[in-house]
Design an enzyme around this catalytic site. Sequence first.
Site, PDB file in Angstrom:
ATOM      1  N   TRP A  31      -8.129  -0.493   9.157  1.00  0.00           N
ATOM      2  CA  TRP A  31      -7.218   0.532   9.244  1.00  0.00           C
ATOM      3  C   TRP A  31      -8.103   2.032   9.045  1.00  0.00           C
ATOM      4  O   TRP A  31      -9.017   1.884   8.351  1.00  0.00           O
ATOM      5  CB  TRP A  31      -6.341   0.240   8.140  1.00  0.00           C
ATOM      6  CG  TRP A  31      -4.787   1.175   8.613  1.00  0.00           C
ATOM      7  CD1 TRP A  31      -4.725   2.552   8.482  1.00  0.00           C
ATOM      8  CD2 TRP A  31      -3.763   0.666   8.730  1.00  0.00           C
ATOM      9  NE1 TRP A  31      -3.617   2.784   8.621  1.00  0.00           N
ATOM     10  CE2 TRP A  31      -2.884   1.701   9.103  1.00  0.00           C
ATOM     11  CE3 TRP A  31      -2.991  -0.679   9.204  1.00  0.00           C
ATOM     12  CZ2 TRP A  31      -1.473   1.510   9.604  1.00  0.00           C
ATOM     13  CZ3 TRP A  31      -1.852  -0.780   9.690  1.00  0.00           C
ATOM     14  CH2 TRP A  31      -1.074   0.146   9.787  1.00  0.00           C
ATOM     15  N   SER A  65      -6.317  -2.024   4.036  1.00  0.00           N
ATOM     16  CA  SER A  65      -6.803  -1.975   2.315  1.00  0.00           C
ATOM     17  C   SER A  65      -5.975  -2.949   1.747  1.00  0.00           C
ATOM     18  O   SER A  65      -6.841  -3.606   0.683  1.00  0.00           O
ATOM     19  CB  SER A  65      -6.556  -0.610   2.155  1.00  0.00           C
ATOM     20  OG  SER A  65      -7.632   0.252   2.837  1.00  0.00           O
ATOM     21  N   PHE A  66      -4.798  -3.411   1.859  1.00  0.00           N
ATOM     22  CA  PHE A  66      -4.105  -4.267   1.119  1.00  0.00           C
ATOM     23  C   PHE A  66      -4.809  -5.486   1.050  1.00  0.00           C
ATOM     24  O   PHE A  66      -4.789  -6.333   0.050  1.00  0.00           O
ATOM     25  CB  PHE A  66      -2.497  -4.368   1.551  1.00  0.00           C
ATOM     26  CG  PHE A  66      -1.824  -4.994   0.792  1.00  0.00           C
ATOM     27  CD1 PHE A  66      -1.275  -4.558  -0.539  1.00  0.00           C
ATOM     28  CD2 PHE A  66      -1.251  -6.434   0.992  1.00  0.00           C
ATOM     29  CE1 PHE A  66      -0.501  -5.294  -1.455  1.00  0.00           C
ATOM     30  CE2 PHE A  66      -0.542  -6.929  -0.037  1.00  0.00           C
ATOM     31  CZ  PHE A  66      -0.172  -6.344  -1.037  1.00  0.00           C
ATOM     32  N   VAL A  89      -7.372   4.920   2.985  1.00  0.00           N
ATOM     33  CA  VAL A  89      -5.796   5.025   3.175  1.00  0.00           C
ATOM     34  C   VAL A  89      -5.706   6.597   3.120  1.00  0.00           C
ATOM     35  O   VAL A  89      -6.209   7.282   2.488  1.00  0.00           O
ATOM     36  CB  VAL A  89      -5.264   4.298   1.821  1.00  0.00           C
ATOM     37  CG1 VAL A  89      -3.776   4.329   2.020  1.00  0.00           C
ATOM     38  CG2 VAL A  89      -5.837   3.124   1.229  1.00  0.00           C
ATOM     39  N   HIS A  96       4.606   4.316   1.193  1.00  0.00           N
ATOM     40  CA  HIS A  96       3.526   3.454   1.465  1.00  0.00           C
ATOM     41  C   HIS A  96       2.139   3.676   0.743  1.00  0.00           C
ATOM     42  O   HIS A  96       1.564   2.769   0.430  1.00  0.00           O
ATOM     43  CB  HIS A  96       3.326   3.387   3.080  1.00  0.00           C
ATOM     44  CG  HIS A  96       3.298   1.722   3.503  1.00  0.00           C
ATOM     45  ND1 HIS A  96       4.400   1.004   3.981  1.00  0.00           N
ATOM     46  CD2 HIS A  96       2.102   1.186   3.690  1.00  0.00           C
ATOM     47  CE1 HIS A  96       4.020  -0.135   4.238  1.00  0.00           C
ATOM     48  NE2 HIS A  96       2.701  -0.287   4.148  1.00  0.00           N
ATOM     49  N   ARG A 135     -15.947  12.683   3.379  1.00  0.00           N
ATOM     50  CA  ARG A 135     -16.455  11.795   2.608  1.00  0.00           C
ATOM     51  C   ARG A 135     -17.140  10.366   3.054  1.00  0.00           C
ATOM     52  O   ARG A 135     -17.465   9.382   2.475  1.00  0.00           O
ATOM     53  CB  ARG A 135     -15.344  11.247   1.506  1.00  0.00           C
ATOM     54  CG  ARG A 135     -15.192  12.395   0.570  1.00  0.00           C
ATOM     55  CD  ARG A 135     -13.610  12.298  -0.042  1.00  0.00           C
ATOM     56  NE  ARG A 135     -13.639  13.295  -0.872  1.00  0.00           N
ATOM     57  CZ  ARG A 135     -12.946  14.767  -0.572  1.00  0.00           C
ATOM     58  NH1 ARG A 135     -12.877  14.936   0.844  1.00  0.00           N
ATOM     59  NH2 ARG A 135     -12.893  15.486  -1.537  1.00  0.00           N
TER      60      ARG A 135
HETATM   61  C1  DLZ Z   1       0.633  -0.385   6.795  1.00  0.00           C
HETATM   62  C2  DLZ Z   1      -0.324   0.701   6.437  1.00  0.00           C
HETATM   63  C3  DLZ Z   1      -0.119   2.004   6.305  1.00  0.00           C
HETATM   64  C4  DLZ Z   1       0.848   2.681   6.625  1.00  0.00           C
HETATM   65  N1  DLZ Z   1      -1.388   3.142   6.265  1.00  0.00           N
HETATM   66  C5  DLZ Z   1      -2.730   2.220   5.751  1.00  0.00           C
HETATM   67  C6  DLZ Z   1      -3.727   3.097   5.674  1.00  0.00           C
HETATM   68  O1  DLZ Z   1      -3.665   4.430   5.722  1.00  0.00           O
HETATM   69  N2  DLZ Z   1      -4.782   2.638   5.141  1.00  0.00           N
HETATM   70  C7  DLZ Z   1      -5.188   1.137   5.157  1.00  0.00           C
HETATM   71  O2  DLZ Z   1      -6.115   0.613   4.922  1.00  0.00           O
HETATM   72  N3  DLZ Z   1      -3.861   0.264   5.406  1.00  0.00           N
HETATM   73  C8  DLZ Z   1      -2.764   0.847   6.023  1.00  0.00           C
HETATM   74  N4  DLZ Z   1      -1.568   0.057   6.200  1.00  0.00           N
HETATM   75  C9  DLZ Z   1      -1.850  -1.469   6.116  1.00  0.00           C
HETATM   76  C10 DLZ Z   1      -1.898  -2.337   4.944  1.00  0.00           C
HETATM   77  O3  DLZ Z   1      -3.006  -1.939   4.124  1.00  0.00           O
HETATM   78  C11 DLZ Z   1      -1.714  -3.688   5.301  1.00  0.00           C
HETATM   79  O4  DLZ Z   1      -2.647  -3.963   5.936  1.00  0.00           O
HETATM   80  C12 DLZ Z   1      -0.449  -4.102   5.941  1.00  0.00           C
HETATM   81  O5  DLZ Z   1       0.686  -3.595   5.007  1.00  0.00           O
HETATM   82  C13 DLZ Z   1      -0.360  -5.788   6.011  1.00  0.00           C
HETATM   83  O6  DLZ Z   1      -0.166  -6.389   4.907  1.00  0.00           O
END
Ligand code: DLZ
Length: 157
Positions: A31, A65-66, A89, A96, A135
Amino acid sequence: MSSAFNNLNNIDLSKIPDAANLKFGIAVSKWNEEITNNLLNGCIDLLKSKGVLDENIIISQVPGSFELIYASKKLQMQDVNSVIAIGSVIRGETMHFDFICNATSSGIKDLNVSGKCPVIFCVLTDDNIQQSIDRSGGKYGNKGSEAAIAAIEMALI
Ligand code: DLZ
């Protein structure tokens, strides 16, 4: 917590220990890929500059990142000396951002408490894309390189 006064430009790399005998895992999120790729490259370049061999860097890509928590946990089990979790993120219009930042930082903290080796938190949590650019190789350095230094130092504890 300003980055202007604490970035790689102020670090004497000759004081960072050699890492030729160490092995690292890197979990990297796709992401905001243009940001995380720059962090990843900064991280790898720094590790190699300290003698780390290509075959001693294991990379695991995840969607966001999750998912860094799960990938970091799997890497911890692979006989590495440190894991680096790389993500970006960027704040949007909804809650979120807060949920992902809180869950990711808390999950990685838990891995440091219970896991076999340290996990370095290299997740940018920015209000806008410019802050992330600054960064990840921009005017505030590359937090991927700084994470690599932290990983080497923690591996030797
Ligand atoms: C869904 C989502 C959103 C809205 N924004 C980011 C972000 O800015 N950076 C990031 O690393 N991941 C984002 N995600 C995805 C979530 O981390 C994750 O992959 C999904 O919710 C699926 O579990």
